[in-house]
Design a protein around this motif. Structure first.
Motif, PDB file in Angstrom:
ATOM      1  N   GLU A  66     111.094 -32.351  32.661  1.00 17.88           N
ATOM      2  CA  GLU A  66     112.442 -32.895  32.711  1.00 17.88           C
ATOM      3  C   GLU A  66     112.866 -33.351  31.318  1.00 17.88           C
ATOM      4  O   GLU A  66     112.092 -33.968  30.603  1.00 17.88           O
ATOM      5  CB  GLU A  66     112.482 -34.077  33.699  1.00 17.88           C
ATOM      6  CG  GLU A  66     113.888 -34.547  33.997  1.00 17.88           C
ATOM      7  CD  GLU A  66     113.939 -35.764  34.921  1.00 17.88           C
ATOM      8  OE1 GLU A  66     112.905 -36.116  35.521  1.00 17.88           O
ATOM      9  OE2 GLU A  66     115.032 -36.348  35.016  1.00 17.88           O
ATOM     10  N   ILE A  67     114.102 -33.033  30.948  1.00 16.59           N
ATOM     11  CA  ILE A  67     114.591 -33.445  29.632  1.00 16.59           C
ATOM     12  C   ILE A  67     115.410 -34.713  29.790  1.00 16.59           C
ATOM     13  O   ILE A  67     116.265 -34.791  30.658  1.00 16.59           O
ATOM     14  CB  ILE A  67     115.465 -32.340  29.002  1.00 16.59           C
ATOM     15  CG1 ILE A  67     114.638 -31.059  28.838  1.00 16.59           C
ATOM     16  CG2 ILE A  67     116.039 -32.788  27.660  1.00 16.59           C
ATOM     17  CD1 ILE A  67     115.465 -29.829  28.590  1.00 16.59           C
ATOM     18  N   PHE A  68     115.144 -35.675  28.981  1.00 19.91           N
ATOM     19  CA  PHE A  68     115.895 -36.924  29.100  1.00 19.91           C
ATOM     20  C   PHE A  68     117.005 -36.972  28.069  1.00 19.91           C
ATOM     21  O   PHE A  68     118.126 -36.641  28.352  1.00 19.91           O
ATOM     22  CB  PHE A  68     114.943 -38.112  29.008  1.00 19.91           C
ATOM     23  CG  PHE A  68     113.927 -38.099  30.129  1.00 19.91           C
ATOM     24  CD1 PHE A  68     114.352 -38.146  31.446  1.00 19.91           C
ATOM     25  CD2 PHE A  68     112.568 -37.991  29.873  1.00 19.91           C
ATOM     26  CE1 PHE A  68     113.448 -38.107  32.497  1.00 19.91           C
ATOM     27  CE2 PHE A  68     111.659 -37.956  30.916  1.00 19.91           C
ATOM     28  CZ  PHE A  68     112.090 -38.016  32.226  1.00 19.91           C
ATOM     29  N   SER A  69     116.681 -37.352  26.841  1.00 20.91           N
ATOM     30  CA  SER A  69     117.758 -37.469  25.858  1.00 20.91           C
ATOM     31  C   SER A  69     118.173 -36.092  25.339  1.00 20.91           C
ATOM     32  O   SER A  69     117.337 -35.320  24.882  1.00 20.91           O
ATOM     33  CB  SER A  69     117.311 -38.335  24.686  1.00 20.91           C
ATOM     34  OG  SER A  69     118.339 -38.326  23.722  1.00 20.91           O
ATOM     35  N   PRO A  70     119.464 -35.789  25.403  1.00 17.40           N
ATOM     36  CA  PRO A  70     119.929 -34.511  24.855  1.00 17.40           C
ATOM     37  C   PRO A  70     120.091 -34.556  23.342  1.00 17.40           C
ATOM     38  O   PRO A  70     120.325 -33.540  22.708  1.00 17.40           O
ATOM     39  CB  PRO A  70     121.287 -34.321  25.541  1.00 17.40           C
ATOM     40  CG  PRO A  70     121.763 -35.700  25.822  1.00 17.40           C
ATOM     41  CD  PRO A  70     120.536 -36.549  26.054  1.00 17.40           C
ATOM     42  N   VAL A  71     119.971 -35.769  22.787  1.00 14.21           N
ATOM     43  CA  VAL A  71     120.146 -35.915  21.349  1.00 14.21           C
ATOM     44  C   VAL A  71     118.794 -35.768  20.670  1.00 14.21           C
ATOM     45  O   VAL A  71     117.824 -36.424  21.042  1.00 14.21           O
ATOM     46  CB  VAL A  71     120.749 -37.291  21.005  1.00 14.21           C
ATOM     47  CG1 VAL A  71     120.937 -37.445  19.510  1.00 14.21           C
ATOM     48  CG2 VAL A  71     122.069 -37.475  21.732  1.00 14.21           C
ATOM     49  N   ILE A  72     118.735 -34.884  19.685  1.00 12.03           N
ATOM     50  CA  ILE A  72     117.461 -34.606  19.004  1.00 12.03           C
ATOM     51  C   ILE A  72     117.300 -35.534  17.808  1.00 12.03           C
ATOM     52  O   ILE A  72     118.211 -35.671  16.992  1.00 12.03           O
ATOM     53  CB  ILE A  72     117.408 -33.121  18.562  1.00 12.03           C
ATOM     54  CG1 ILE A  72     117.436 -32.222  19.806  1.00 12.03           C
ATOM     55  CG2 ILE A  72     116.180 -32.853  17.710  1.00 12.03           C
ATOM     56  CD1 ILE A  72     117.610 -30.751  19.493  1.00 12.03           C
ATOM     57  N   GLU A  73     116.141 -36.188  17.730  1.00 14.69           N
ATOM     58  CA  GLU A  73     115.866 -37.052  16.573  1.00 14.69           C
ATOM     59  C   GLU A  73     115.022 -36.319  15.533  1.00 14.69           C
ATOM     60  O   GLU A  73     115.181 -36.519  14.344  1.00 14.69           O
ATOM     61  CB  GLU A  73     115.136 -38.324  17.026  1.00 14.69           C
ATOM     62  CG  GLU A  73     115.995 -39.236  17.878  1.00 14.69           C
ATOM     63  CD  GLU A  73     115.212 -40.461  18.341  1.00 14.69           C
ATOM     64  OE1 GLU A  73     114.413 -40.327  19.287  1.00 14.69           O
ATOM     65  OE2 GLU A  73     115.399 -41.529  17.742  1.00 14.69           O
ATOM     66  N   GLU A  74     114.086 -35.477  16.022  1.00 18.75           N
ATOM     67  CA  GLU A  74     113.273 -34.637  15.129  1.00 18.75           C
ATOM     68  C   GLU A  74     113.290 -33.231  15.698  1.00 18.75           C
ATOM     69  O   GLU A  74     112.946 -33.032  16.866  1.00 18.75           O
ATOM     70  CB  GLU A  74     111.829 -35.157  15.086  1.00 18.75           C
ATOM     71  CG  GLU A  74     111.670 -36.408  14.247  1.00 18.75           C
ATOM     72  CD  GLU A  74     110.200 -36.808  14.127  1.00 18.75           C
ATOM     73  OE1 GLU A  74     109.455 -36.612  15.106  1.00 18.75           O
ATOM     74  OE2 GLU A  74     109.806 -37.285  13.051  1.00 18.75           O
ATOM     75  N   ALA A  75     113.665 -32.273  14.875  1.00 19.10           N
ATOM     76  CA  ALA A  75     113.855 -30.914  15.387  1.00 19.10           C
ATOM     77  C   ALA A  75     112.602 -30.063  15.166  1.00 19.10           C
ATOM     78  O   ALA A  75     111.929 -30.185  14.139  1.00 19.10           O
ATOM     79  CB  ALA A  75     115.053 -30.270  14.709  1.00 19.10           C
ATOM     80  N   ASP A  76     112.289 -29.205  16.157  1.00 21.14           N
ATOM     81  CA  ASP A  76     111.246 -28.203  15.947  1.00 21.14           C
ATOM     82  C   ASP A  76     111.797 -27.069  15.103  1.00 21.14           C
ATOM     83  O   ASP A  76     111.075 -26.459  14.321  1.00 21.14           O
ATOM     84  CB  ASP A  76     110.775 -27.647  17.302  1.00 21.14           C
ATOM     85  CG  ASP A  76     110.163 -28.726  18.180  1.00 21.14           C
ATOM     86  OD1 ASP A  76     109.253 -29.412  17.691  1.00 21.14           O
ATOM     87  OD2 ASP A  76     110.617 -28.893  19.327  1.00 21.14           O
ATOM     88  N   THR A  77     113.082 -26.800  15.282  1.00 20.90           N
ATOM     89  CA  THR A  77     113.700 -25.690  14.560  1.00 20.90           C
ATOM     90  C   THR A  77     115.108 -26.068  14.130  1.00 20.90           C
ATOM     91  O   THR A  77     115.843 -26.711  14.876  1.00 20.90           O
ATOM     92  CB  THR A  77     113.804 -24.447  15.482  1.00 20.90           C
ATOM     93  OG1 THR A  77     112.509 -24.139  15.984  1.00 20.90           O
ATOM     94  CG2 THR A  77     114.368 -23.256  14.723  1.00 20.90           C
ATOM     95  N   LEU A  78     115.451 -25.657  12.898  1.00 23.22           N
ATOM     96  CA  LEU A  78     116.847 -25.728  12.468  1.00 23.22           C
ATOM     97  C   LEU A  78     117.337 -24.304  12.234  1.00 23.22           C
ATOM     98  O   LEU A  78     116.659 -23.516  11.580  1.00 23.22           O
ATOM     99  CB  LEU A  78     117.002 -26.492  11.149  1.00 23.22           C
ATOM    100  CG  LEU A  78     116.731 -27.999  11.074  1.00 23.22           C
ATOM    101  CD1 LEU A  78     117.185 -28.517   9.695  1.00 23.22           C
ATOM    102  CD2 LEU A  78     117.463 -28.739  12.167  1.00 23.22           C
ATOM    103  N   ILE A  79     118.482 -23.972  12.779  1.00 20.76           N
ATOM    104  CA  ILE A  79     119.131 -22.694  12.462  1.00 20.76           C
ATOM    105  C   ILE A  79     120.432 -23.035  11.753  1.00 20.76           C
ATOM    106  O   ILE A  79     121.351 -23.571  12.352  1.00 20.76           O
ATOM    107  CB  ILE A  79     119.404 -21.855  13.734  1.00 20.76           C
ATOM    108  CG1 ILE A  79     118.098 -21.644  14.513  1.00 20.76           C
ATOM    109  CG2 ILE A  79     120.046 -20.522  13.364  1.00 20.76           C
ATOM    110  CD1 ILE A  79     118.262 -20.878  15.820  1.00 20.76           C
TER     111      ILE A  79
END
Lengths: 180, 364, 248
Positions: free
Chosen positions: A58-71
């Motif tokens: 389950e995903i809780f916060s939709p806001v990313i604090e640290e990204a696995d990937t940047l495009i």
């Protein structure tokens, strides 16, 4: 599996479509997804950005604090979001619009001349799909046919003539990183 | 989107899911005015209403919107309007009349930052306005607070049923983040528009005694009687309709109370686990009115502290304090003006609570 | 023997709360007569305003709905969209329609909403004891214009029929008065035309009725009627401003 991606570019570079396609395809594969677009005043010419989270759980916060990937499709986007990188992040850059960056953390960077490739196949607007092909090839997220069926769905009706060039763009993007 | 299939997953924004769920729930009369961040509701309704033989009007003002809702509700139909803070403020006159005339309808507030024009980023600062009345007079709207796109859709179905059941306006209190983000959603709830007989509705008094929809009671004593009837209804709603989600509250030392977007952030914090030597639980109110006061009172008798987290300067915390009535300390962490609390900030706040508590334990 | 004058079936036989000499009773009786004669009691829904006529539902034996001040056109829209086959009318005063509800009346007319609006203009706020209305005449004294309405401070009397007749969505717009049996008969004909406009699905109709308020005009009933004929009708000329039947 869990993947947090921030996508950003000039408004009009098709980041919305790119993010939605990835989200839609992964949703169809049974993953949980949240896709949080910037909204409001980001029009053509401004920086449009999107947070995409994919997870088995389950995903809780939709806001990313640290990204696995940047495009990142252009330099202002990269400058805005480089702070979200961590040492094991991956960075996908549209090298047609981003010259040089300082890779301080020594992370994996894929420089894809997306605008140039899209231009070469006859439609500069398809640069987003070039990035999609490259990103998916590296991350091995979804099979190409699933993307293509999602793409077909999105480009129904008036936009149908653009299907072929977008399909080609995805393939060229994947091809480019295979040779990387 | 031209129709939806059962069990099929759609990737939709909270706003689109809200609009589509309303249509699936039998809402055929929608009136709205553009305001960010709820514009997708209008756009979706503009496309879908003609397809299902319904009515969509882009109105000249929020006043017109809420009063058209009043008319369609009086005529016995399922009807909805939506807006964000500034527009919801304008609708308050109409909401008071809807409550006073006991008309069922659904009002959606995709909260943005305030006061005044504020900004378009997520906020929970319209809590007071939603749960304490908002307009004039002694009344309550039932207030439902979704925590995801799927729950937005599900609660819209429930909102129409609750409105019809109690002849009362129901508000969906969401926010910009939940409205704008996309998540998978299925529309599996049943449409039950004919569950409650509306023999009070205005249909033309053909072969029956006339019906009157009104909230004016000029004869001395009548209005007091009517208010007593309203209050009786509110007590019944309080007794029967409270909804909340609880996580790990059984053995918790500290319980967080948070709703909507803030509850999601708090769940993220709980999932990440903590290096702290305390057990933290969560109560997520789903109905903000009626407020889940009983469960909060119950946990307050055994926990060391309660922490309320909101995207406001501290609104729901007042209801938490009323429920706790001094049985345990109630702490608050809030962000305003578009700020969204992060799991890190919540960890920091919990650490502060713990260290203060330990200091107190040491000195006594 | 045949009765030639009796209470209309749709008019509830009860004393009204209106002051002596007030025009509301006449207008509401006309509405009741028309509903009887057209045999539409079972499919008519009326809107009562905030103002002196708020209790109209105590006198008209039909389905009725109250609306917030100025909002009857929007509420009527909400009802009519649900029941397009029913006959929906709003009954409004000058403060309701031409001050606080100006946006609603203009946009409802502009949408060509198929409803009938009965606009009773007595140039004063009666229910709140006689303040200035948007239709108060220049130099007319009210509680809030103790020295008479001044164009400099208060602006001018608003001519609703003239405004609405230039809006594309309106179909039948007329102004009349109830100062004489002749004018009352004329008013009834125009109200019938308003209902007919709706029944034939022609669209928005509004009938403005100049009506006396002797108490807050501080006049006798007879003086009030003369005031309408001599003063009010000069600012608000009677006539048909727009008629879908006569295309010119």
């Amino acid at each position: 599996m869990s993947e947090k991606v921030i996508l950003a570019g000039l408004g009009g570079q098709g980041m919305m479509l790119l993010g939605r396609l990835i989200a839609q395809a992964l949703m169809l594969e049974g993953k949980n997804v949240t896709f949080y677009p910037s909204y409001g005043t980001e029009v053509r010419g401004g920086t449009a950005y999107y947070h995409l989270t994919v997870s088995e759980e389950e995903i809780f916060s939709p806001v990313i604090e640290e990204a696995d990937t940047l495009i990142m499709m252009n330099l202002p986007s990269y400058l805005k979001f480089k702070g979200f990188l961590k040492p094991d992040s991956m960075l996908f850059l549209n090298s047609s619009m981003i010259d040089k960056i300082e890779n301080e953390m020594n992370i994996d960077v894929y420089r894809i001349p997306a605008t140039k490739i899209a231009n070469n196949i006859g439609n500069v607007v398809a640069s987003n799909m070039v990035m999609l092909g490259a990103y998916n090839e590296v991350k091995n997220l979804v099979s190409i046919p699933v993307f293509l069926s999602c793409l077909k769905n999105v480009l129904k009706g008036r936009k149908e003539p653009f299907y072929e060039v977008n399909k080609l763009a995805i393939e060229r993007g994947a091809e480019f990183v295979r040779k990387y | 989107m031209t129709s939806t299939e059962k069990n099929k997953k759609y990737l939709l924004t909270g706003n689109e899911a809200c609009a589509e769920a309303a249509i699936q729930a039998g809402c055929r009369f929608y009136y709205g005015y553009p305001i960010t961040p709820q514009n997708e509701i209008l756009t979706h309704m503009a496309i879908r209403m003609p397809q299902v033989g319904g009515t969509f009007i882009q109105v000249e003002s929020e006043l017109a919107a809420i009063n058209m809702v009043y008319g369609s509700a009086a005529a016995g139909a399922r009807t909805m309007t939506s807006s964000s803070g500034p527009g919801i403020s304008l609708k308050q006159e109409g909401i008071s009349y809807l409550a006073g005339s006991e008309l069922p309808c659904v009002i959606v507030n995709i909260q943005r930052g305030g006061p005044g024009l504020g900004d378009i980023s997520p906020s929970q600062a319209d809590y007071f306005q939603a749960v304490k009345g908002g307009g004039h007079g002694d009344y309550h709207t039932i207030v439902l607070a979704p925590g995801s796109v799927q729950e937005t859709a599900d609660l819209v179905f429930d909102a129409f049923d609750l409105a019809d059941c109690y002849r009362n306006p129901v508000m969906i209190l969401s926010d910009a983040q939940l409205g704008q983000m996309m998540e998978p959603v299925v529309f599996n709830k049943k449409c039950k528009p004919n569950l409650y007989k509306k023999d009070w509705a205005l249909t033309g008094a053909d072969g029956r005694k006339r019906n009157i929809i009104k909230s004016f009671y000029p004869v001395k004593g009548e209005l007091e009687k009517f208010n007593a009837k309203l209050q009786k209804k509110y007590r019944q709603i309080k007794a029967e309709e409270v909804r909340y989600e609880e996580i790990n509250i059984e053995n918790a030392d500290i319980v967080i109370v948070a709703y909507g977007t803030c509850a999601r952030i708090c769940k993220e914090f709980l999932k990440k686990g903590q290096s702290l030597n305390v057990k933290v639980g969560l109560i997520r109110p789903i109905t903000l009115w009626p407020f889940p006061a009983d469960i909060i009172q119950k946990v307050s008798e055994r926990v060391q502290a309660i922490l309320t987290v909101e995207m406001s300067a501290g609104q729901m915390v007042e209801d938490v304090r009323l429920s706790v009535s001094g049985r345990c300390p109630v702490h608050f962490y809030g962000r305003t003006g578009g700020g969204i609390p992060t799991p890190k900030e919540i960890l920091k706040k919990i650490s502060e609570i713990v260290s203060v508590r330990e200091k107190v334990t040491c000195t006594t | 023997m045949e009765a030639i004058y009796k209470t209309p079936k749709t008019l509830i036989d009860t004393p009204t709360h209106y002051c002596p000499g007030c025009g509301h009773g006449i207008v509401q009786r006309l509405i009741a007569e028309i509903i009887d004669e057209m045999d539409i009691r079972g499919k008519t829904i009326g809107l009562a305003p905030v103002g002196c006529a708020v209790l109209a539902y105590n006198y008209l034996d039909i389905d009725m709905c109250e609306a917030a001040h100025g909002r009857p056109p929007s509420v009527a829209t909400g009802i009519k969209r649900v029941h397009p086959e029913k006959i929906v009318f709003s009954y409004q005063g000058d403060g309701d329609l031409a001050a606080i509800g100006t946006a609603e009346i203009i946009h409802t007319a502009n949408r060509g909403e198929n409803i009938t609006v009965i606009f009773v203009n007595n140039a004063v706020y009666g229910m709140t004891n006689g303040q200035m209305a948007p239709t108060t005449l220049i130099n007319q004294k009210t509680l809030t214009t103790p020295h008479g309405r001044s164009e400099k401070n208060d602006g001018y009397p608003l001519r609703v029929c003239e405004i609405l007749s230039v809006i594309d969505g309106s179909r039948f717009i007329a102004r009349t008065s109830i100062t004489s049996p002749k004018n009352i008969i004329k008013t009834k004909q125009l109200l019938e035309k308003g209902f007919k406009t709706q029944i034939q699905e022609k669209g928005f109709s509004l009938i403005e009725i100049l009506s006396p308020c002797p108490v807050y005009w501080r006049m006798s009933s007879v003086e009030s009627l003369k005031f309408i004929d001599k003063e009010m009708s000069t600012t608000f000329p009677l006539g048909i401003f727009k008629d879908w039947e006569s295309r010119n």
